[in-house]
Design a protein around this motif. Structure first.
Motif, mmCIF file in Angstrom:
data_model
loop_
_atom_site.group_PDB
_atom_site.id
_atom_site.type_symbol
_atom_site.label_atom_id
_atom_site.label_comp_id
_atom_site.label_asym_id
_atom_site.label_seq_id
_atom_site.Cartn_x
_atom_site.Cartn_y
_atom_site.Cartn_z
ATOM 1 N N LEU A 104 0.839 -1.205 0.000
ATOM 2 C CA LEU A 104 0.000 0.000 0.000
ATOM 3 C C LEU A 104 0.869 1.249 0.000
ATOM 4 N N ALA A 105 1.886 1.285 0.860
ATOM 5 C CA ALA A 105 2.776 2.451 0.927
ATOM 6 C C ALA A 105 3.492 2.667 -0.401
ATOM 7 N N SER A 106 3.988 1.592 -0.994
ATOM 8 C CA SER A 106 4.677 1.694 -2.275
ATOM 9 C C SER A 106 3.728 2.194 -3.364
ATOM 10 N N SER A 107 2.492 1.710 -3.344
ATOM 11 C CA SER A 107 1.491 2.144 -4.332
ATOM 12 C C SER A 107 1.068 3.589 -4.111
ATOM 13 N N LEU A 108 1.019 4.020 -2.858
ATOM 14 C CA LEU A 108 0.738 5.435 -2.581
ATOM 15 C C LEU A 108 1.848 6.311 -3.141
ATOM 16 N N ALA A 109 3.092 5.883 -2.948
ATOM 17 C CA ALA A 109 4.227 6.667 -3.442
ATOM 18 C C ALA A 109 4.241 6.727 -4.964
ATOM 19 N N SER A 110 3.874 5.621 -5.609
ATOM 20 C CA SER A 110 3.909 5.587 -7.076
ATOM 21 C C SER A 110 2.715 6.301 -7.694
ATOM 22 N N GLY A 111 1.629 6.431 -6.919
ATOM 23 C CA GLY A 111 0.456 7.151 -7.420
ATOM 24 C C GLY A 111 -0.589 6.297 -8.109
ATOM 25 N N CYS A 112 -0.475 4.962 -8.053
ATOM 26 C CA CYS A 112 -1.452 4.091 -8.712
ATOM 27 C C CYS A 112 -2.684 3.904 -7.825
ATOM 28 N N HIS A 113 -3.781 4.529 -8.199
ATOM 29 C CA HIS A 113 -4.998 4.469 -7.389
ATOM 30 C C HIS A 113 -5.639 3.085 -7.409
ATOM 31 N N TYR A 114 -5.498 2.357 -8.505
ATOM 32 C CA TYR A 114 -6.027 0.999 -8.576
ATOM 33 C C TYR A 114 -5.347 0.130 -7.519
ATOM 34 N N CYS A 115 -4.026 0.150 -7.498
ATOM 35 C CA CYS A 115 -3.284 -0.667 -6.524
ATOM 36 C C CYS A 115 -3.483 -0.159 -5.093
ATOM 37 N N GLN A 116 -3.630 1.131 -4.928
ATOM 38 C CA GLN A 116 -3.918 1.669 -3.595
ATOM 39 C C GLN A 116 -5.210 1.073 -3.056
ATOM 40 N N SER A 117 -6.226 1.017 -3.913
ATOM 41 C CA SER A 117 -7.508 0.464 -3.484
ATOM 42 C C SER A 117 -7.403 -1.033 -3.218
ATOM 43 N N HIS A 118 -6.716 -1.749 -4.100
ATOM 44 C CA HIS A 118 -6.551 -3.188 -3.891
ATOM 45 C C HIS A 118 -5.796 -3.478 -2.601
ATOM 46 N N MET A 119 -4.778 -2.690 -2.303
ATOM 47 C CA MET A 119 -3.999 -2.955 -1.099
ATOM 48 C C MET A 119 -4.713 -2.473 0.160
ATOM 49 N N THR A 120 -5.585 -1.501 0.024
ATOM 50 C CA THR A 120 -6.466 -1.155 1.139
ATOM 51 C C THR A 120 -7.365 -2.344 1.443
ATOM 52 N N ASN A 121 -7.929 -2.936 0.394
ATOM 53 C CA ASN A 121 -8.798 -4.097 0.550
ATOM 54 C C ASN A 121 -8.040 -5.275 1.163
ATOM 55 N N LEU A 122 -6.855 -5.592 0.629
ATOM 56 C CA LEU A 122 -6.097 -6.733 1.158
ATOM 57 C C LEU A 122 -5.558 -6.464 2.564
ATOM 58 N N SER A 123 -5.176 -5.228 2.854
ATOM 59 C CA SER A 123 -4.765 -4.901 4.220
ATOM 60 C C SER A 123 -5.914 -5.163 5.183
ATOM 61 N N SER A 124 -7.112 -4.803 4.771
ATOM 62 C CA SER A 124 -8.301 -5.035 5.593
ATOM 63 C C SER A 124 -8.567 -6.535 5.752
ATOM 64 N N ILE A 125 -8.474 -7.287 4.664
ATOM 65 C CA ILE A 125 -8.674 -8.742 4.734
ATOM 66 C C ILE A 125 -7.681 -9.368 5.713
ATOM 67 N N TYR A 126 -6.452 -8.855 5.728
ATOM 68 C CA TYR A 126 -5.414 -9.407 6.604
ATOM 69 C C TYR A 126 -5.313 -8.654 7.930
ATOM 70 N N LYS A 127 -6.445 -8.123 8.360
ATOM 71 C CA LYS A 127 -6.667 -7.651 9.738
ATOM 72 C C LYS A 127 -6.125 -6.272 10.084
ATOM 73 N N ALA A 128 -5.684 -5.481 9.111
ATOM 74 C CA ALA A 128 -5.338 -4.091 9.431
ATOM 75 C C ALA A 128 -6.650 -3.328 9.616
ATOM 76 N N SER A 129 -6.729 -2.549 10.668
ATOM 77 C CA SER A 129 -7.941 -1.775 10.923
ATOM 78 C C SER A 129 -8.049 -0.622 9.925
ATOM 79 N N ASP A 130 -9.271 -0.142 9.721
ATOM 80 C CA ASP A 130 -9.467 1.027 8.858
ATOM 81 C C ASP A 130 -8.656 2.209 9.380
ATOM 82 N N GLU A 131 -8.587 2.324 10.706
ATOM 83 C CA GLU A 131 -7.832 3.423 11.313
ATOM 84 C C GLU A 131 -6.343 3.331 10.954
ATOM 85 N N LYS A 132 -5.804 2.113 10.987
ATOM 86 C CA LYS A 132 -4.389 1.916 10.665
ATOM 87 C C LYS A 132 -4.138 2.189 9.182
ATOM 88 N N ILE A 133 -5.029 1.707 8.331
ATOM 89 C CA ILE A 133 -4.897 1.945 6.889
ATOM 90 C C ILE A 133 -4.916 3.446 6.611
#
Length: 196
Positions: A70-99
């Motif tokens: 997610l951090a790497s995708s934020l730095a690169s500017g890819c909104h598609y990957c940012q959204s996918h990694m937000t979703n996968l971070s959530s699936i793997y138990k990162a809280s919305d607050e942490k994301i």
């Protein structure tokens, strides 16, 4: 608007249909990026195997790998990957607050020192030119062994490929990651951009 249409299940071979089904069962959808790559089946199949080995094998926690991507995708500017990694971070138990706090990872109490070291490398590696220093690796080595460092850098490199692929193709964002991203970071300035 996407530059190429994602292929449908009936347009691909059995192995790719099984891969598409695996994604649907584990994520609730199959990524349009994979369906677009499927025009060259070996690219899609090989990517799927590489994705599996990098993100889901090894000893670095999946949650951390997703946050690094997610951090790497934020730095690169890819909104598609940012959204996918937000979703996968959530699936793997990162809280919305942490994301949502990913940009404040260095000062937020939500992140451990090990997470900070890995996310910093992800963020700095996602920029052009790459900004990772030997000091960043010294910090990583305080928390991770050499095999784990390979996993972290492989995660970043995988998303170097995906960030370029999806931003170039203007891959259309699917409903599931769009909904999770809206829930987790909709209050920020994040937008779907060209991936609508």
């Amino acid at each position: 608007m996407a530059h190429l249409r994602p292929l449908e299940n009936h347009e691909v071979d059995q192995e790719l249909r099984e891969m598409f089904t695996h994604y649907e069962n584990t994520r609730g959808f199959c990524p349009n990026s994979v369906k677009t790559m499927a025009r060259r089946p070996n690219i899609s199949k090989t990517f799927g195997k590489l994705n599996q080995v990098i993100l889901y094998e090894g000893t670095v926690p999946e949650e951390l790998k997703m946050l690094v991507a997610l951090a790497s995708s934020l730095a690169s500017g890819c909104h598609y990957c940012q959204s996918h990694m937000t979703n996968l971070s959530s699936i793997y138990k990162a809280s919305d607050e942490k994301i949502a706090a990913i940009w404040e990872f260095e000062t937020s109490d939500l992140f451990s020192a090990a997470e900070r070291a890995a996310i910093k490398v992800g963020l700095k590696a996602g920029t052009l030119p790459n900004d990772v220093t030997s000091e960043d690796f010294d910090e990583l080595k305080q928390h991770f062994d050499e095999g784990q460092i390979v996993e972290i850098v492989a995660t970043i490199a995988l998303f170097g490929y995906l960030n370029r692929w999806n931003d170039t193709m203007a891959t259309q964002l699917e409903a599931v990651p769009a909904q999770v991203t809206e829930r987790a970071v909709g209050h920020t300035s994040w937008e779907v951009g060209k991936h609508d």
